[in-house]
Design a protein around this motif. Structure first.
Motif, PDB file in Angstrom:
ATOM      1  N   ASP A   5       0.848  -1.198   0.000  1.00 24.68           N
ATOM      2  CA  ASP A   5       0.000   0.000   0.000  1.00 24.68           C
ATOM      3  C   ASP A   5       0.885   1.251   0.000  1.00 24.68           C
ATOM      4  OD1 ASP A   5      -3.025  -0.973   0.980  1.00 24.68           O
ATOM      5  OD2 ASP A   5      -1.394  -2.316   1.487  1.00 24.68           O
TER       6      ASP A   5
ATOM      7  N   LYS B 299       1.244   2.787  -7.046  1.00 25.29           N
ATOM      8  CA  LYS B 299       0.703   2.041  -8.192  1.00 25.29           C
ATOM      9  C   LYS B 299      -0.392   2.817  -8.914  1.00 25.29           C
ATOM     10  CE  LYS B 299      -0.694  -1.251  -5.484  1.00 25.29           C
ATOM     11  NZ  LYS B 299      -0.176  -0.666  -4.223  1.00 25.29           N
ATOM     12  N   THR B 300      -1.376   3.290  -8.139  1.00 29.80           N
ATOM     13  CA  THR B 300      -2.531   3.956  -8.747  1.00 29.80           C
ATOM     14  C   THR B 300      -2.107   5.248  -9.448  1.00 29.80           C
ATOM     15  OG1 THR B 300      -3.765   3.071  -6.884  1.00 29.80           O
ATOM     16  CG2 THR B 300      -4.904   4.696  -8.252  1.00 29.80           C
TER      17      THR B 300
ATOM     18  N   GLU C 202      -8.598  -3.815  -8.768  1.00 30.76           N
ATOM     19  CA  GLU C 202      -9.166  -4.806  -7.860  1.00 30.76           C
ATOM     20  C   GLU C 202      -8.967  -4.363  -6.417  1.00 30.76           C
ATOM     21  OE1 GLU C 202      -7.963  -8.743  -7.939  1.00 30.76           O
ATOM     22  OE2 GLU C 202      -8.936  -9.188  -9.812  1.00 30.76           O
TER      23      GLU C 202
ATOM     24  N   ARG D 149     -16.171  -5.341  -2.881  1.00 29.71           N
ATOM     25  CA  ARG D 149     -15.100  -4.489  -2.331  1.00 29.71           C
ATOM     26  C   ARG D 149     -15.561  -3.746  -1.077  1.00 29.71           C
ATOM     27  NH1 ARG D 149     -10.576  -1.329  -4.248  1.00 29.71           N
ATOM     28  NH2 ARG D 149     -10.362   0.516  -2.955  1.00 29.71           N
TER      29      ARG D 149
ATOM     30  N   LEU E  21     -13.570  -4.388   2.418  1.00 28.29           N
ATOM     31  CA  LEU E  21     -12.704  -3.326   2.944  1.00 28.29           C
ATOM     32  C   LEU E  21     -13.359  -2.492   4.057  1.00 28.29           C
ATOM     33  CD1 LEU E  21     -10.932  -2.018  -0.310  1.00 28.29           C
ATOM     34  CD2 LEU E  21     -10.044  -3.601   1.402  1.00 28.29           C
TER      35      LEU E  21
ATOM     36  N   TYR F  89     -12.356 -11.939  -2.038  1.00 26.80           N
ATOM     37  CA  TYR F  89     -11.452 -11.379  -3.056  1.00 26.80           C
ATOM     38  C   TYR F  89     -11.489 -12.228  -4.332  1.00 26.80           C
ATOM     39  CZ  TYR F  89      -9.142  -7.908  -0.057  1.00 26.80           C
ATOM     40  OH  TYR F  89      -8.857  -6.816   0.723  1.00 26.80           O
TER      41      TYR F  89
ATOM     42  N   ARG G 206     -12.758 -11.102  -7.972  1.00 31.86           N
ATOM     43  CA  ARG G 206     -11.824 -11.273  -9.106  1.00 31.86           C
ATOM     44  C   ARG G 206     -12.521 -11.996 -10.261  1.00 31.86           C
ATOM     45  NH1 ARG G 206      -7.461 -12.914  -6.283  1.00 31.86           N
ATOM     46  NH2 ARG G 206      -7.166 -10.659  -6.170  1.00 31.86           N
TER      47      ARG G 206
ATOM     48  N   ARG H 227      -3.623  -4.353  -9.198  1.00 29.67           N
ATOM     49  CA  ARG H 227      -3.706  -5.582  -8.384  1.00 29.67           C
ATOM     50  C   ARG H 227      -4.498  -6.697  -9.085  1.00 29.67           C
ATOM     51  NH1 ARG H 227      -1.670  -4.728  -3.382  1.00 29.67           N
ATOM     52  NH2 ARG H 227      -1.926  -2.734  -2.343  1.00 29.67           N
TER      53      ARG H 227
ATOM     54  N   ALA I 165      -1.873 -10.249  -5.322  1.00 26.89           N
ATOM     55  CA  ALA I 165      -2.265  -9.581  -4.074  1.00 26.89           C
ATOM     56  C   ALA I 165      -2.896 -10.592  -3.115  1.00 26.89           C
ATOM     57  CB  ALA I 165      -3.236  -8.434  -4.361  1.00 26.89           C
ATOM     58  N   SER I 166      -3.704 -11.501  -3.634  1.00 29.39           N
ATOM     59  CA  SER I 166      -4.310 -12.504  -2.751  1.00 29.39           C
ATOM     60  C   SER I 166      -3.266 -13.487  -2.217  1.00 29.39           C
ATOM     61  CB  SER I 166      -5.397 -13.296  -3.500  1.00 29.39           C
ATOM     62  OG  SER I 166      -6.586 -12.559  -3.561  1.00 29.39           O
TER      63      SER I 166
ATOM     64  N   TYR J   5      -1.244 -11.108   0.374  1.00 27.00           N
ATOM     65  CA  TYR J   5      -1.974 -10.582   1.542  1.00 27.00           C
ATOM     66  C   TYR J   5      -2.672 -11.711   2.313  1.00 27.00           C
ATOM     67  CZ  TYR J   5      -1.377  -5.615   0.304  1.00 27.00           C
ATOM     68  OH  TYR J   5      -0.859  -4.362   0.032  1.00 27.00           O
ATOM     69  N   GLN J   6      -3.405 -12.592   1.578  1.00 27.93           N
ATOM     70  CA  GLN J   6      -4.150 -13.637   2.287  1.00 27.93           C
ATOM     71  C   GLN J   6      -3.271 -14.862   2.559  1.00 27.93           C
ATOM     72  OE1 GLN J   6      -5.975 -11.612  -0.173  1.00 27.93           O
ATOM     73  NE2 GLN J   6      -6.466 -10.684   1.800  1.00 27.93           N
TER      74      GLN J   6
ATOM     75  N   ASN K 239      -9.505   2.396   5.598  1.00 30.28           N
ATOM     76  CA  ASN K 239     -10.203   1.127   5.384  1.00 30.28           C
ATOM     77  C   ASN K 239      -9.608   0.061   6.312  1.00 30.28           C
ATOM     78  OD1 ASN K 239      -8.098  -0.342   4.117  1.00 30.28           O
ATOM     79  ND2 ASN K 239      -8.599   0.545   2.135  1.00 30.28           N
TER      80      ASN K 239
ATOM     81  N   LEU L 151      -7.789  -2.547   5.919  1.00 28.17           N
ATOM     82  CA  LEU L 151      -6.389  -2.939   5.782  1.00 28.17           C
ATOM     83  C   LEU L 151      -5.430  -1.857   6.270  1.00 28.17           C
ATOM     84  CD1 LEU L 151      -7.052  -4.965   2.710  1.00 28.17           C
ATOM     85  CD2 LEU L 151      -5.450  -5.731   4.440  1.00 28.17           C
TER      86      LEU L 151
HETATM   87  C1  LIG Z   1      -6.925  -7.459  -4.758  1.00 30.73           C
HETATM   88  C2  LIG Z   1      -6.589  -7.632  -3.306  1.00 30.73           C
HETATM   89  C3  LIG Z   1      -6.413  -6.521  -2.483  1.00 30.73           C
HETATM   90  N1  LIG Z   1      -6.125  -6.683  -1.174  1.00 30.73           N
HETATM   91  C4  LIG Z   1      -5.940  -5.493  -0.321  1.00 30.73           C
HETATM   92  C5  LIG Z   1      -4.715  -4.694  -0.622  1.00 30.73           C
HETATM   93  C6  LIG Z   1      -5.083  -3.279  -0.262  1.00 30.73           C
HETATM   94  O1  LIG Z   1      -4.683  -3.025   1.060  1.00 30.73           O
HETATM   95  C7  LIG Z   1      -6.604  -3.277  -0.375  1.00 30.73           C
HETATM   96  C8  LIG Z   1      -7.085  -2.501  -1.573  1.00 30.73           C
HETATM   97  O2  LIG Z   1      -7.308  -1.267  -1.169  1.00 30.73           O
HETATM   98  P1  LIG Z   1      -7.003  -0.024  -2.078  1.00 30.73           P
HETATM   99  O3  LIG Z   1      -7.543   1.138  -1.352  1.00 30.73           O
HETATM  100  O4  LIG Z   1      -7.444  -0.269  -3.476  1.00 30.73           O
HETATM  101  O5  LIG Z   1      -5.422   0.004  -1.977  1.00 30.73           O
HETATM  102  P2  LIG Z   1      -4.268   0.223  -3.016  1.00 30.73           P
HETATM  103  O6  LIG Z   1      -4.482   1.574  -3.638  1.00 30.73           O
HETATM  104  O7  LIG Z   1      -3.033   0.137  -2.167  1.00 30.73           O
HETATM  105  O8  LIG Z   1      -4.353  -0.913  -4.019  1.00 30.73           O
HETATM  106  O9  LIG Z   1      -7.023  -4.621  -0.530  1.00 30.73           O
HETATM  107  C9  LIG Z   1      -5.993  -7.953  -0.619  1.00 30.73           C
HETATM  108  O10 LIG Z   1      -5.740  -8.099   0.587  1.00 30.73           O
HETATM  109  N2  LIG Z   1      -6.170  -9.047  -1.416  1.00 30.73           N
HETATM  110  C10 LIG Z   1      -6.466  -8.947  -2.738  1.00 30.73           C
HETATM  111  O11 LIG Z   1      -6.627  -9.976  -3.436  1.00 30.73           O
END
Ligand SMILES: Cc1cn([C@H]2C[C@H](O)[C@@H](COP(=O)(O)OP(=O)(O)O)O2)c(=O)[nH]c1=O
Ligand SMILES: Nc1ncnc2c1ncn2[C@@H]1O[C@H](COP(=O)(O)OP(=O)(O)O)[C@@H](O)[C@H]1O
Length: 211
Positions: free
Chosen positions: A13, A17-18, A40, A51, A55, A71, A75, A97, A101-102, A105-106, A156, A158
């Motif tokens: 995070d 990226k964005t 995503e 989402r 979140l 997630y 997807r 993403r 990411a899954s 993160y997961q 959010n 996360l």
């Molecule tokens: C796609 C995806 C995102 N995430 C998490 C990562 C980010 O913390 C959050 C997406 O929030 P987002 O606000 O879109 O964050 P970012 O701009 O950093 O991408 O969801 C997962 O845990 N698993 C996943 O499969």
């Protein structure tokens, strides 16, 4: 036969990226490339609803496997409604993403296990994998500081994670980079936006000329 090119960006995070993807998408579109930009979790109406659930910072009781399934469900829906149709029309899909990411993160940070999370994601995506994944590498502390500095919206779920969790995220991505060196390319994201953009765009253009 899928004619398009599927490119994803990944990273901790606040890696940028964005921001960088927005600039690249705009520049490539102005240069005449058929660009579809998406993200995503979300990117289609049903997936955006998922989402909101996943979140939501009120959902502190969410079980890690429930989260992983949500997630994966988002997807799947996004892939079917948006990504695959865009690829079939020959577009270049730039997605913020995807499956990595899954896994990270997961599977890794949340400790469900990489192979378990891969299994449900293989079910979700069948065999649509990115042609290129650009990994934005940054120390989590710097990424989180960037987010805090510029924050306008709500936190959010996360964002409430510990530093330990965010360090695991980076470690997970670095392991994936070792595992899939042909698909995943690293960009050092702790630099001015213009430099990060130039390097990421170069990777995209070098893939496009090969195809
Ligand atoms: C796609 C995806 C995102 N995430 C998490 C990562 C980010 O913390 C959050 C997406 O929030 P987002 O606000 O879109 O964050 P970012 O701009 O950093 O991408 O969801 C997962 O845990 N698993 C996943 O499969
Ligand atoms: N290279 C950079 N240097 C400094 N700040 C940046 C850089 N890239 C992005 N930012 C800022 O950091 C914050 C997080 O960027 P963002 O693109 O949303 O990251 P991500 O999508 O990876 O979570 C934004 O406020 C953005 O303006």
């Amino acid at each position: 036969m899928v004619k398009g090119t599927f490119i994803t960006v990944e990273g901790p995070d606040g890696a940028g990226k964005t921001t960088v993807l927005n600039i690249i998408a705009e520049e490539l579109a102005a240069e005449g490339y058929p660009i579809v930009q998406t993200r995503e979790p979300g990117g289609s109406p049903i997936a955006e609803k998922i989402r909101q659930i996943v979140l939501d910072k009120k959902h502190t009781e969410m079980d890690p496997r429930t989260e992983a399934l949500l997630y994966a469900a988002a997807r799947r829906q996004h892939l079917i409604e948006k990504i695959i149709p865009a690829l079939e029309k020959g577009n270049i899909v730039l997605c913020d993403r995807f499956i990595d990411a899954s896994i990270v993160y997961q599977g890794f940070a949340r400790k469900i296990g990489i192979d378990e999370v891969l299994k449900i994601n293989r079910f979700a995506i069948e065999n649509t994998m990115p042609d290129l994944t650009i990994y934005f590498d940054i120390e989590p502390k710097i990424g989180l500081e960037r987010i805090q500095k510029h924050r306008q919206g709500e936190m959010n779920r996360l964002d409430l994670e510990t530093m330990e969790f965010h360090k695991m995220v980076r470690e997970g991505y670095l392991q994936l980079l070792d595992r899939f060196p042909d698909r995943i390319k690293k960009v050092m994201a702790d630099r001015p936006i213009e430099e990060v953009k130039t390097e990421a765009k170069k990777l995209i253009l070098s893939l496009l000329v090969k195809r």
